[in-house]
Design an enzyme around this catalytic site. Structure first.
Site, mmCIF file in Angstrom:
data_model
loop_
_atom_site.group_PDB
_atom_site.id
_atom_site.type_symbol
_atom_site.label_atom_id
_atom_site.label_comp_id
_atom_site.label_asym_id
_atom_site.label_seq_id
_atom_site.Cartn_x
_atom_site.Cartn_y
_atom_site.Cartn_z
ATOM 1 N N CYS A 259 0.818 -1.220 0.000
ATOM 2 C CA CYS A 259 0.000 0.000 0.000
ATOM 3 C C CYS A 259 0.850 1.268 0.000
ATOM 4 O O CYS A 259 0.746 2.107 -0.874
ATOM 5 C CB CYS A 259 -0.880 0.092 1.237
ATOM 6 S SG CYS A 259 -1.435 -1.404 1.895
HETATM 7 N N1 SAJ Z 1 7.578 2.355 7.945
HETATM 8 C C1 SAJ Z 1 8.602 3.193 8.371
HETATM 9 N N2 SAJ Z 1 8.352 4.037 9.410
HETATM 10 C C2 SAJ Z 1 7.139 4.066 10.034
HETATM 11 C C3 SAJ Z 1 6.112 3.200 9.586
HETATM 12 C C4 SAJ Z 1 6.364 2.358 8.548
HETATM 13 O O1 SAJ Z 1 9.707 3.186 7.834
HETATM 14 O O2 SAJ Z 1 6.986 4.843 10.975
HETATM 15 C C5 SAJ Z 1 7.828 1.476 6.799
HETATM 16 C C6 SAJ Z 1 7.695 0.004 7.126
HETATM 17 O O3 SAJ Z 1 8.940 -0.536 7.509
HETATM 18 C C7 SAJ Z 1 7.211 -0.578 5.801
HETATM 19 C C8 SAJ Z 1 6.414 0.561 5.181
HETATM 20 O O4 SAJ Z 1 6.833 1.749 5.832
HETATM 21 O O5 SAJ Z 1 8.306 -0.881 4.968
HETATM 22 C C9 SAJ Z 1 4.914 0.406 5.348
HETATM 23 O O6 SAJ Z 1 4.690 0.135 6.696
HETATM 24 P P1 SAJ Z 1 3.193 0.238 7.350
HETATM 25 O O7 SAJ Z 1 3.372 0.203 8.842
HETATM 26 O O8 SAJ Z 1 2.446 1.348 6.768
HETATM 27 O O9 SAJ Z 1 2.573 -1.177 7.014
HETATM 28 P P2 SAJ Z 1 1.692 -1.616 5.779
HETATM 29 O O10 SAJ Z 1 2.308 -1.367 4.478
HETATM 30 O O11 SAJ Z 1 1.294 -3.011 6.101
HETATM 31 O O12 SAJ Z 1 0.445 -0.645 5.884
HETATM 32 C C10 SAJ Z 1 -0.775 -1.145 6.304
HETATM 33 C C11 SAJ Z 1 -1.763 -0.127 5.837
HETATM 34 N N3 SAJ Z 1 -3.102 -0.642 5.997
HETATM 35 C C12 SAJ Z 1 -3.986 -0.412 4.999
HETATM 36 O O13 SAJ Z 1 -3.668 0.087 3.951
HETATM 37 C C13 SAJ Z 1 -5.348 -0.863 5.258
HETATM 38 C C14 SAJ Z 1 -1.632 1.129 6.671
HETATM 39 O O14 SAJ Z 1 -2.697 2.031 6.339
HETATM 40 C C15 SAJ Z 1 -1.707 0.794 8.135
HETATM 41 O O15 SAJ Z 1 -1.637 1.984 8.898
HETATM 42 C C16 SAJ Z 1 -0.517 -0.097 8.452
HETATM 43 O O16 SAJ Z 1 -0.753 -1.316 7.733
HETATM 44 C C17 SAJ Z 1 -0.429 -0.408 9.931
HETATM 45 O O17 SAJ Z 1 -0.608 0.550 10.720
HETATM 46 O O18 SAJ Z 1 -0.109 -1.556 10.252
#
Ligand code: SAJ
Length: 426
Positions: A259
Site C-alpha cells: 500500500c
Molecule cells: N515504515 C517506516 N516508518 C514508520 C512506519 C512504517 O519506515 O513509521 C515502513 C515500514 O517498515 C514498511 C512501510 O513503511 O516498509 C509500510 O509500513 P506500514 O506500517 O504502513 O505497514 P503496511 O504497508 O502493512 O500498511 C498497512 C496499511 N493498511 C492499509 O492500507 C489498510 C496502513 O494504512 C496501516 O496503517 C498499516 O498497515 C499499519 O498501521 O499496520
C-alpha cells in the site's frame, strides 16, 4: 440474497466470510482455478482466514467459489476486490479492474448493487464502472446501484478485522449510498457514508499518503541528524513525549509493502492528467526511495573505517521482509539495499527467519543460517528489518561492525561489534 465477491485475496476472502456469516449466499469469483478449488475444499490461502472458517461456510452451503463469470448473473450484489498494481512506469495498471468491469457489463441485471473496493485513483468508479453498466441498458441510481468503498484490511493485525474496522462508502447517487450502505451494514459494524465515490477513493489515498509523507519526513530528519551528529531516535522518542499534536513515525531503510509505496502514486498520476503536479507526495517518495542508497553509503563508510572497500567485502543483511515479524517481500527496501551493494561489488548474503528463500527476476535466493561463523566472516552486517525472532544480542556478540537502520541494538549490552546507527551522533 446472493452476494458476489470478485477477487478472493487478503481483502476479498475475509469480506466473503463476513457476508456468509451474516447469512447471505456468497459466490466467490476468482480467475485462479487453484484458489477456487482450494476454497471449495474448505481450505484457506489467506493467513488471517482460518481454513475452518472457510470449511464451515462451504459445508453450510453459504459460500461457493467459482471461476465461471456467468455465476455473477445470480448475484444481487457484487463487491470487487481485485489488485490495482502500478506498472513499471509507476502508473496505475487497471487491467484487473477493467476485466471485471467488462464481465459485470456482460452479466449485470436490474436491481444489482456493485461496490468497488480496490485502491485506485479518484474518478475510477464513475469513469470505468458507470458507463459499462449504462451500456448494459441500466440506469445507475435506479436499476443498478454503484459505490466505492475502500478496503482497510491490515494483514496480521490482531485487533482490527473486516467487521470491526469502520468502512467508508461513497455512491454515484444518494440512492446508491443508501442501498450499498445497507448491504454493508449487514456485516460490518460501522459504515461511514460520504457523498461521492471520488470522496471515498480520496479517503483511502489520504490515509496512506499521510503515512508515506510522514515516513518521508522522519527519514529526512534522520539524514539531517546524521549531518548534525545527533541521534535521530533520541530526538523522535523525546518529541513523542508531546501528549498532543504529534504522531510518532520511525525512520528506516525505506518503505515497502503493498500500500504505502504505491497508493500515493495513484493520486500523483491522476493529478498529472489534470495538469497539476503534486509536491508533498513526490518529495516524500523521492526521500523514501533514496533511503536504500543512504544505508549503502553508511555500509561503505563503515567498511572504509576498517580500511576495506565495498568491492570484495562480504555483507550480511539481517531481515529482508518489508516490515518486522512478517514474511511479505513486496516492494521491500531490502531488495534495493542488496542490489546496490552487489552493484558496488560486494558479496551479499542475507538471513531472515520469515523469508528462508525468495524469488526475484526468475532467480531463487536462499538465506543463510544465523551462526557465529556467518557473523564473523561478514565484513559488515546491516540490519534492514528488526524481526523479534532474531537474537540481536547474539548478533552484536559475534559481528565485527553492525549498521543498524532500525535502532534494533542500541540498547543492548555493549559487545564485540562496533555499532553504526542510522544517524551517527558525535
Ligand atoms: N515504515 C517506516 N516508518 C514508520 C512506519 C512504517 O519506515 O513509521 C515502513 C515500514 O517498515 C514498511 C512501510 O513503511 O516498509 C509500510 O509500513 P506500514 O506500517 O504502513 O505497514 P503496511 O504497508 O502493512 O500498511 C498497512 C496499511 N493498511 C492499509 O492500507 C489498510 C496502513 O494504512 C496501516 O496503517 C498499516 O498497515 C499499519 O498501521 O499496520
Amino acid at each position: 440474497a446472493v452476494v458476489g465477491v470478485v477477487g478472493l485475496g487478503y481483502v476479498g476472502l475475509p469480506l466473503a466470510m463476513e457476508f456468509a456469516k451474516a447469512g447471505f449466499t456468497v459466490i466467490g469469483y476468482d480467475v485462479s482455478q487453484r484458489v477456487v478449488d482450494l476454497l471449495n475444499r474448505g481450505d484457506s490461502h489467506i493467513q488471517d482466514v482460518p481454513a475452518a472458517e472457510v470449511k464451515a461456510q462451504v459445508d453450510a452451503g453459504r459460500f461457493v467459489a467459482s471461476a465461471e463469470e456467468a455465476r455473477l448473473r445470480e448475484c444481487d450484489a457484487i463487491s470487487i476486490a481485485v489488485p490495482t498494481p502500478l506498472s513499471k512506469t509507476r502508473d496505475p495498471d487497471m487491467a484487473f479492474v477493467l476485466a471485471v468491469a467488462d464481465a459485470i457489463q456482460r452479466q449485470a441485471r436490474p436491481g444489482m448493487v456493485v461496490v468497488l473496493e480496490s485502491t485506485t485513483y479518484p474518478g475510477t468508479t464513475r469513469e470505468l464502472l458507470q458507463p459499462r453498466l449504462e451500456a448494459a441498458g441500466l440506469t445507475v441510481g435506479e436499476d443498478v446501484f454503484v459505490a466505492f468503498s475502500p478496503e482497510r484490511v491490515d494483514p496480521g493485525n490482531a485487533k482490527y478485522h473486516t467487521k470491526n474496522t469502520p468502512k467508508v462508502l461513497g455512491g454515484i447517487t444518494p440512492a446508491c449510498v443508501e442501498v450499498a450502505s445497507r448491504l454493508y451494514e449487514s456485516c460490518i459494524d460501522t459504515v461511514v457514508p460520504v457523498s461521492s465515490p471520488e470522496a471515498a477513493e480520496l479517503v483511502k489515498l489520504l490515509e496512506n499518503t499521510f503515512r508515506a509523507v510522514n515516513i518521508g519526513l522522519v527519514n529526512e530528519i534522520a539524514i539531517v541528524c546524521d549531518k548534525l551528529g545527533v541521534d535521530v531516535w533520541e530526538v523522535i522518542d523525546a518529541a513523542a513525549t508531546k501528549p498532543f499534536g504529534f504522531m510518532k513515525f520511525t525512520p528506516g531503510p525505506g518503505i515497502g509493502g503493498h500500500c504505502i509505496p504505491l497508493d500515493p502514486h495513484y493520486l500523483a498520476w491522476k493529478m498529472r492528467t489534470l495538469n497539476y503536479k503534486t509536491r508533498f507526495i513526490d518529495l516524500a517518495s523521492e526521500i523514501n526511495s533514496s533511503m536504500p542508497d543512504f544505508v549503502v553509503e553508511k555500509v561503505a563508510h563503515a567498511l572504509n573505517d576498517d580500511r576495506k572497500a565495498v568491492k570484495g567485502s562480504r555483507v550480511l543483511v539481517l531481515g529482508i521482509a518489508y516490515k518486522r515479524d512478517i514474511d511479505d517481500m513486496r516492494e521491500s527496501p531490502a531488495l534495493d539495499v542488496m542490489r546496490l551493494l552487489e552493484q558496488r561489488g560486494a558479496e551479499v548474503a542475507y538471513h531472515d527467519p520469515h523469508v528462508p528463500t525468495f524469488r526475484e527476476e526468475g532467480q531463487t535466493h536462499h538465506g543463510v543460517e544465523l551462526t557465529a561463523e556467518e557473523l564473523r566472516r561478514a565484513d559488515a552486517v546491516v540490519i534492514v528489518t528488526d524481526h523479534k525472532a532474531i537474537d540481536w544480542q547474539f548478533v552484536v556478540d559475534h559481528a565485527g561492525v553492525v549498521v543498524d537502520t532500525r535502532n534494533a541494538v542500541a540498547k543492548l549490552r555493549p559487545s564485540r561489534a562496533r555499532i553504526v546507527p542510522l544517524s551517527t551522533s558525535r
